[in-house]
Motif scaffolding. Sequence first.
Motif, PDB file in Angstrom:
ATOM      1  N   PHE A  80       0.759  -1.224   0.019  1.00  0.00           N
ATOM      2  CA  PHE A  80       0.039   0.079   0.091  1.00  0.00           C
ATOM      3  C   PHE A  80       0.921   1.270  -0.029  1.00  0.00           C
ATOM      4  N   ASP A  81       1.893   1.336   0.048  1.00  0.00           N
ATOM      5  CA  ASP A  81       3.075   2.350  -0.005  1.00  0.00           C
ATOM      6  C   ASP A  81       2.899   3.387   0.926  1.00  0.00           C
ATOM      7  N   ILE A  82       2.427   2.814   2.441  1.00  0.00           N
ATOM      8  CA  ILE A  82       2.101   3.724   3.486  1.00  0.00           C
ATOM      9  C   ILE A  82       3.444   3.450   4.489  1.00  0.00           C
ATOM     10  N   PRO A  83       3.769   4.476   5.227  1.00  0.00           N
ATOM     11  CA  PRO A  83       4.866   4.194   6.079  1.00  0.00           C
ATOM     12  C   PRO A  83       4.738   3.476   7.182  1.00  0.00           C
ATOM     13  N   LEU A  84       5.642   2.451   7.644  1.00  0.00           N
ATOM     14  CA  LEU A  84       5.184   1.496   8.611  1.00  0.00           C
ATOM     15  C   LEU A  84       5.794   2.029   9.960  1.00  0.00           C
ATOM     16  N   LYS A 118      -2.490  -3.815   7.597  1.00  0.00           N
ATOM     17  CA  LYS A 118      -3.556  -3.743   6.678  1.00  0.00           C
ATOM     18  C   LYS A 118      -3.529  -4.764   5.483  1.00  0.00           C
ATOM     19  N   ALA A 119      -2.408  -4.729   4.879  1.00  0.00           N
ATOM     20  CA  ALA A 119      -1.887  -5.629   3.782  1.00  0.00           C
ATOM     21  C   ALA A 119      -2.026  -7.070   4.019  1.00  0.00           C
ATOM     22  N   ALA A 120      -1.549  -7.209   5.300  1.00  0.00           N
ATOM     23  CA  ALA A 120      -1.547  -8.857   5.857  1.00  0.00           C
ATOM     24  C   ALA A 120      -3.105  -9.246   5.949  1.00  0.00           C
ATOM     25  N   ARG A 121      -4.197  -8.488   6.414  1.00  0.00           N
ATOM     26  CA  ARG A 121      -5.342  -8.740   6.566  1.00  0.00           C
ATOM     27  C   ARG A 121      -5.969  -8.680   5.243  1.00  0.00           C
ATOM     28  N   ASP A 122      -5.757  -8.079   4.124  1.00  0.00           N
ATOM     29  CA  ASP A 122      -6.623  -8.171   2.812  1.00  0.00           C
ATOM     30  C   ASP A 122      -5.917  -9.107   2.016  1.00  0.00           C
ATOM     31  N   PRO A 123      -6.855 -10.056   1.577  1.00  0.00           N
ATOM     32  CA  PRO A 123      -6.632 -11.007   0.839  1.00  0.00           C
ATOM     33  C   PRO A 123      -6.004 -10.696  -0.631  1.00  0.00           C
ATOM     34  N   LEU A 124      -6.721  -9.635  -1.112  1.00  0.00           N
ATOM     35  CA  LEU A 124      -6.545  -9.239  -2.675  1.00  0.00           C
ATOM     36  C   LEU A 124      -5.304  -8.554  -2.586  1.00  0.00           C
ATOM     37  N   LEU A 129       0.355  -8.859  -4.307  1.00  0.00           N
ATOM     38  CA  LEU A 129       1.755  -8.453  -3.962  1.00  0.00           C
ATOM     39  C   LEU A 129       2.457  -9.795  -4.203  1.00  0.00           C
ATOM     40  N   PHE A 130       2.135 -10.999  -4.028  1.00  0.00           N
ATOM     41  CA  PHE A 130       2.893 -12.228  -4.073  1.00  0.00           C
ATOM     42  C   PHE A 130       3.039 -12.542  -5.302  1.00  0.00           C
TER      43      PHE A 130
END
Length: 147
Positions: A80-84, A118-124, A129-130
């Motif tokens: 998502f290109d958000i700062p971690l 957020k990305a870990a919870r979003d299956p799409l 990403l993979f």
Amino acid sequence: MNTIPAASHIALAITAAKAEMRERRRESIRKATKAHYWRTLQTNPRKAMLQNAQRAARRFGVSINITVDDIVIPARCPAFDIPLERSNGVAAEASPSIVRIEPKLGYVKGNIIVVSAKAARDPLARTLLFKALRGELNAEPQITAAA
């Protein structure tokens, strides 16, 4: 009339006191463990992430052979290109999270990536990403015109 001998009353009292002491000790250990985890999370988040991965590997019955050095936390989420950013308490959307690229392989070297929660919870987002990591996504979608 009381038919229980006095010695039995003493034995019951001793057993109850021992059980209470065990429970107090368990609670003390729980609190100390929780405090230690939060200190580790603040001082060494990669170590805390490794502990979480070890717990998840046991829960899911998958292998794990990663070390703290294998966990690389990027500045920004690759999906998502958000700062971690670390959060205190419950994981926020921007909290770093370890994700297995191929879930069946487990937490092994080369099969993990750190993304936002957020990305870990979003299956799409995970799927795209993979696929990008495996090189399965085309840079530009092919549009075919029907003639």
